[in-house]
Design a protein around this motif. Sequence first.
Motif, PDB file in Angstrom:
ATOM      1  N   ALA A  44      34.345  61.633  56.479  1.00 30.18           N
ATOM      2  CA  ALA A  44      33.481  60.856  57.372  1.00 30.18           C
ATOM      3  C   ALA A  44      33.200  59.477  56.785  1.00 30.18           C
ATOM      4  N   ALA A  72      30.833  59.316  62.687  1.00 29.85           N
ATOM      5  CA  ALA A  72      31.807  59.810  61.715  1.00 29.85           C
ATOM      6  C   ALA A  72      31.488  61.243  61.306  1.00 29.85           C
ATOM      7  N   LEU A  73      30.215  61.540  61.087  1.00 29.18           N
ATOM      8  CA  LEU A  73      29.824  62.914  60.735  1.00 29.18           C
ATOM      9  C   LEU A  73      30.089  63.866  61.897  1.00 29.18           C
TER      10      LEU A  73
END
Length: 240
Positions: free
Chosen positions: A157, A129-130
């Motif tokens: 994120a 997600a990051l």
Amino acid sequence: MAEPIIQIHSMTRKYELGGETVMALQEISLDIQKGDFISIIGPSGSGKSTFMNMIGCLDRPDSGEYLLDGENVGKMKSSQLADIRNEKIGFIFQNFNLIPKLTAFENVELPLIYRGLKTAERRKRALEALSKVELTDRAHHLPPQLSGGQQQRVAIARALAGNPPILLADEPTGALDSKTSKGILNIINSLNQQGHTIILITHDLEVAKQASRIVRIHDGQLYENGGVWFADYQNGTEEH
């Protein structure tokens, strides 16, 4: 055409304020298809926040129906609504709502802990997600060490980590300058292109125009995009 991911039929919500009944939402009906990018636009006090709380399963209607993936969420227990929020809706807030003492990685990982995922799976999803918001190099920074735009990317994120089909963005650029706002809107557009259904709540017409559909909310009622109200809204001269 496939069944809409969200179906709202004659939804009404009222509150008692100072001995008077305030109709926050009045017989609202709206269908949202999977993969839609829709903006809900309106001034303060128009009913935007109430509508957002309904869509986000944070509140229940007094009458009418709200079907999410064909399920009537208005009849669910609080524990079931919590599961829906955790699994199907990712929230992006104006003020980020990050925990200051947790790193960017830990903030993103937190909702996955609540879902009971094992450590290795949580780590994998949080880092992925990051990476989607290009912040892996800030994974171990605390929120106070990040700029406003970076904090909002961490918040995005966090919303993405559970891979929800719906992203509900409440004034996501409201606390950011114009240049940073453009970057955040580019990310949101990219997520829509990847298949996420985006519902963006805003008072800003320029932000609303990022969406493929615009719906105005005014005095608790919805109006689909089109007509002269766009210019009137932008100029602050819309009729009441």
